[in-house]
Write a protein that holds these residues in place. Structure first.
Motif, PDB file in Angstrom:
ATOM      1  N   GLU A  40     -96.367-100.009   5.402  1.00 11.66           N
ATOM      2  CA  GLU A  40     -96.506 -99.942   3.953  1.00 11.66           C
ATOM      3  C   GLU A  40     -97.374-101.100   3.429  1.00 11.66           C
ATOM      4  O   GLU A  40     -98.245-100.896   2.582  1.00 11.66           O
ATOM      5  CB  GLU A  40     -95.134 -99.966   3.285  1.00 11.66           C
ATOM      6  N   ASP A  41     -97.137-102.290   3.959  1.00  8.88           N
ATOM      7  CA  ASP A  41     -97.938-103.449   3.569  1.00  8.88           C
ATOM      8  C   ASP A  41     -99.408-103.228   3.933  1.00  8.88           C
ATOM      9  O   ASP A  41    -100.309-103.492   3.128  1.00  8.88           O
ATOM     10  CB  ASP A  41     -97.441-104.716   4.269  1.00  8.88           C
ATOM     11  N   ALA A  42     -99.647-102.764   5.150  1.00 12.88           N
ATOM     12  CA  ALA A  42    -101.017-102.539   5.601  1.00 12.88           C
ATOM     13  C   ALA A  42    -101.712-101.481   4.750  1.00 12.88           C
ATOM     14  O   ALA A  42    -102.883-101.645   4.387  1.00 12.88           O
ATOM     15  CB  ALA A  42    -101.032-102.131   7.075  1.00 12.88           C
ATOM     16  N   MET A  43    -101.009-100.435   4.410  1.00 13.18           N
ATOM     17  CA  MET A  43    -101.605 -99.384   3.578  1.00 13.18           C
ATOM     18  C   MET A  43    -101.934 -99.924   2.183  1.00 13.18           C
ATOM     19  O   MET A  43    -102.971 -99.609   1.621  1.00 13.18           O
ATOM     20  CB  MET A  43    -100.676 -98.177   3.474  1.00 13.18           C
ATOM     21  N   LYS A  44    -101.046-100.740   1.651  1.00 15.54           N
ATOM     22  CA  LYS A  44    -101.245-101.279   0.307  1.00 15.54           C
ATOM     23  C   LYS A  44    -102.376-102.311   0.286  1.00 15.54           C
ATOM     24  O   LYS A  44    -103.214-102.303  -0.610  1.00 15.54           O
ATOM     25  CB  LYS A  44     -99.942-101.923  -0.184  1.00 15.54           C
ATOM     26  N   LEU A  45    -102.411-103.185   1.274  1.00 15.62           N
ATOM     27  CA  LEU A  45    -103.342-104.308   1.266  1.00 15.62           C
ATOM     28  C   LEU A  45    -104.660-104.043   1.993  1.00 15.62           C
ATOM     29  O   LEU A  45    -105.665-104.689   1.683  1.00 15.62           O
ATOM     30  CB  LEU A  45    -102.674-105.537   1.893  1.00 15.62           C
ATOM     31  N   CYS A  46    -104.643-103.111   2.932  1.00 14.65           N
ATOM     32  CA  CYS A  46    -105.789-102.966   3.839  1.00 14.65           C
ATOM     33  C   CYS A  46    -106.199-101.511   4.064  1.00 14.65           C
ATOM     34  O   CYS A  46    -106.709-101.161   5.126  1.00 14.65           O
ATOM     35  CB  CYS A  46    -105.449-103.602   5.179  1.00 14.65           C
ATOM     36  N   GLU A  48    -108.603 -99.744   3.235  1.00 16.39           N
ATOM     37  CA  GLU A  48    -110.008 -99.449   3.521  1.00 16.39           C
ATOM     38  C   GLU A  48    -110.376 -99.632   4.996  1.00 16.39           C
ATOM     39  O   GLU A  48    -111.399 -99.129   5.440  1.00 16.39           O
ATOM     40  CB  GLU A  48    -110.931-100.303   2.639  1.00 16.39           C
ATOM     41  N   VAL A  49    -109.525-100.324   5.781  1.00 13.85           N
ATOM     42  CA  VAL A  49    -109.828-100.557   7.197  1.00 13.85           C
ATOM     43  C   VAL A  49    -108.719-100.056   8.121  1.00 13.85           C
ATOM     44  O   VAL A  49    -108.707-100.379   9.305  1.00 13.85           O
ATOM     45  CB  VAL A  49    -110.099-102.058   7.474  1.00 13.85           C
ATOM     46  N   ILE A  50    -107.807 -99.269   7.599  1.00  7.96           N
ATOM     47  CA  ILE A  50    -106.600 -98.889   8.341  1.00  7.96           C
ATOM     48  C   ILE A  50    -106.900 -98.149   9.653  1.00  7.96           C
ATOM     49  O   ILE A  50    -106.108 -98.212  10.593  1.00  7.96           O
ATOM     50  CB  ILE A  50    -105.620 -98.084   7.438  1.00  7.96           C
ATOM     51  N   ALA A  51    -108.040 -97.500   9.749  1.00 10.62           N
ATOM     52  CA  ALA A  51    -108.370 -96.746  10.964  1.00 10.62           C
ATOM     53  C   ALA A  51    -108.801 -97.645  12.124  1.00 10.62           C
ATOM     54  O   ALA A  51    -108.850 -97.204  13.266  1.00 10.62           O
ATOM     55  CB  ALA A  51    -109.473 -95.739  10.668  1.00 10.62           C
ATOM     56  N   ASP A  52    -109.085 -98.893  11.846  1.00 15.00           N
ATOM     57  CA  ASP A  52    -109.558 -99.835  12.866  1.00 15.00           C
ATOM     58  C   ASP A  52    -108.485-100.908  13.088  1.00 15.00           C
ATOM     59  O   ASP A  52    -108.252-101.751  12.224  1.00 15.00           O
ATOM     60  CB  ASP A  52    -110.867-100.462  12.381  1.00 15.00           C
ATOM     61  N   ASP A  53    -107.843-100.891  14.263  1.00 13.42           N
ATOM     62  CA  ASP A  53    -106.741-101.823  14.543  1.00 13.42           C
ATOM     63  C   ASP A  53    -107.154-103.280  14.393  1.00 13.42           C
ATOM     64  O   ASP A  53    -106.417-104.078  13.801  1.00 13.42           O
ATOM     65  CB  ASP A  53    -106.184-101.604  15.953  1.00 13.42           C
ATOM     66  N   ALA A  54    -108.296-103.647  14.934  1.00 13.99           N
ATOM     67  CA  ALA A  54    -108.731-105.049  14.865  1.00 13.99           C
ATOM     68  C   ALA A  54    -108.973-105.480  13.418  1.00 13.99           C
ATOM     69  O   ALA A  54    -108.558-106.569  13.006  1.00 13.99           O
ATOM     70  CB  ALA A  54    -109.990-105.253  15.698  1.00 13.99           C
ATOM     71  N   LYS A  55    -109.619-104.625  12.644  1.00 17.80           N
ATOM     72  CA  LYS A  55    -109.888-104.958  11.242  1.00 17.80           C
ATOM     73  C   LYS A  55    -108.596-104.970  10.424  1.00 17.80           C
ATOM     74  O   LYS A  55    -108.437-105.802   9.526  1.00 17.80           O
ATOM     75  CB  LYS A  55    -110.887-103.978  10.637  1.00 17.80           C
ATOM     76  N   THR A  56    -107.674-104.068  10.736  1.00 21.96           N
ATOM     77  CA  THR A  56    -106.396-104.047  10.032  1.00 21.96           C
ATOM     78  C   THR A  56    -105.615-105.317  10.318  1.00 21.96           C
ATOM     79  O   THR A  56    -105.055-105.932   9.402  1.00 21.96           O
ATOM     80  CB  THR A  56    -105.564-102.806  10.422  1.00 21.96           C
ATOM     81  N   THR A  57    -105.596-105.737  11.581  1.00 22.09           N
ATOM     82  CA  THR A  57    -104.908-106.972  11.947  1.00 22.09           C
ATOM     83  C   THR A  57    -105.516-108.161  11.208  1.00 22.09           C
ATOM     84  O   THR A  57    -104.791-108.989  10.648  1.00 22.09           O
ATOM     85  CB  THR A  57    -104.969-107.202  13.471  1.00 22.09           C
ATOM     86  N   ALA A  58    -106.834-108.232  11.189  1.00 24.03           N
ATOM     87  CA  ALA A  58    -107.512-109.330  10.480  1.00 24.03           C
ATOM     88  C   ALA A  58    -107.203-109.286   8.986  1.00 24.03           C
ATOM     89  O   ALA A  58    -106.965-110.320   8.355  1.00 24.03           O
ATOM     90  CB  ALA A  58    -109.016-109.252  10.722  1.00 24.03           C
ATOM     91  N   CYS A  59    -107.176-108.103   8.422  1.00 18.77           N
ATOM     92  CA  CYS A  59    -106.887-107.945   7.001  1.00 18.77           C
ATOM     93  C   CYS A  59    -105.461-108.388   6.692  1.00 18.77           C
ATOM     94  O   CYS A  59    -105.228-109.119   5.728  1.00 18.77           O
ATOM     95  CB  CYS A  59    -107.114-106.491   6.585  1.00 18.77           C
ATOM     96  N   VAL A  60    -104.511-107.955   7.502  1.00 19.09           N
ATOM     97  CA  VAL A  60    -103.110-108.338   7.291  1.00 19.09           C
ATOM     98  C   VAL A  60    -102.977-109.858   7.398  1.00 19.09           C
ATOM     99  O   VAL A  60    -102.296-110.486   6.584  1.00 19.09           O
ATOM    100  CB  VAL A  60    -102.175-107.609   8.278  1.00 19.09           C
ATOM    101  N   ARG A  61    -103.654-110.453   8.370  1.00 18.83           N
ATOM    102  CA  ARG A  61    -103.624-111.917   8.500  1.00 18.83           C
ATOM    103  C   ARG A  61    -104.157-112.583   7.239  1.00 18.83           C
ATOM    104  O   ARG A  61    -103.615-113.597   6.795  1.00 18.83           O
ATOM    105  CB  ARG A  61    -104.459-112.363   9.698  1.00 18.83           C
ATOM    106  N   SER A  62    -105.212-112.035   6.680  1.00 20.01           N
ATOM    107  CA  SER A  62    -105.811-112.657   5.495  1.00 20.01           C
ATOM    108  C   SER A  62    -104.936-112.488   4.244  1.00 20.01           C
ATOM    109  O   SER A  62    -105.135-113.187   3.260  1.00 20.01           O
ATOM    110  CB  SER A  62    -107.211-112.097   5.246  1.00 20.01           C
ATOM    111  N   LYS A  64    -101.491-112.704   4.410  1.00 20.25           N
ATOM    112  CA  LYS A  64    -100.162-113.134   4.870  1.00 20.25           C
ATOM    113  C   LYS A  64     -99.243-113.495   3.705  1.00 20.25           C
ATOM    114  O   LYS A  64     -98.073-113.132   3.699  1.00 20.25           O
ATOM    115  CB  LYS A  64    -100.292-114.316   5.830  1.00 20.25           C
ATOM    116  N   ALA A  65     -99.773-114.165   2.720  1.00 20.56           N
ATOM    117  CA  ALA A  65     -98.947-114.605   1.585  1.00 20.56           C
ATOM    118  C   ALA A  65     -98.408-113.435   0.765  1.00 20.56           C
ATOM    119  O   ALA A  65     -97.442-113.588   0.022  1.00 20.56           O
ATOM    120  CB  ALA A  65     -99.748-115.539   0.684  1.00 20.56           C
ATOM    121  N   GLN A  66     -99.001-112.269   0.913  1.00 21.18           N
ATOM    122  CA  GLN A  66     -98.594-111.091   0.136  1.00 21.18           C
ATOM    123  C   GLN A  66     -97.708-110.126   0.916  1.00 21.18           C
ATOM    124  O   GLN A  66     -97.319-109.089   0.387  1.00 21.18           O
ATOM    125  CB  GLN A  66     -99.848-110.349  -0.354  1.00 21.18           C
ATOM    126  N   LEU A  67     -97.377-110.456   2.158  1.00 23.46           N
ATOM    127  CA  LEU A  67     -96.583-109.550   2.985  1.00 23.46           C
ATOM    128  C   LEU A  67     -95.133-109.517   2.515  1.00 23.46           C
ATOM    129  O   LEU A  67     -94.592-110.516   2.039  1.00 23.46           O
ATOM    130  CB  LEU A  67     -96.632-109.984   4.454  1.00 23.46           C
TER     131      LEU A  67
END
Length: 81
Positions: A40-46, A48-62, A64-67
């Motif tokens: 849910e967090d990834a869908m809300k925050l990221c 636009e890149v959800i189809a790419d695992d590496a980009k999603t991971t980087a996005c979630v890391r960026s 972090k304060a909003q998780l």
């Protein structure tokens, strides 16, 4: 003498391989848990890149304060604080 060193070396190699395998299994378990808990967090925050695992991971890391608290807990298990 050579045979005993070979057996000892082979036993050590197998032990280390077991440790590496156990670590890999634990990492995979954390990754799967993170996917479930943080979807849910990834869908809300990221989204636009959800189809790419590496980009999603980087996005979630960026973001972090909003998780959410459950996602942040898994994130910290996976990546440390």
């Amino acid at each position: 003498m050579f045979a005993s060193k070979f057996v000892l070396g082979a036993g050590l190699a197998l032990s280390l391989a077991g440790v590496a395998t156990a670590a890999t299994v634990k990492q995979e378990q954390i990754r799967q848990q993170a996917q479930q808990v943080c979807m849910e967090d990834a869908m809300k925050l990221c989204s636009e890149v959800i189809a790419d695992d590496a980009k999603t991971t980087a996005c979630v890391r960026s973001h972090k304060a909003q998780l959410s608290p459950p996602c942040l807990k898994v994130y910290n298990q996976a990546f440390g604080k």
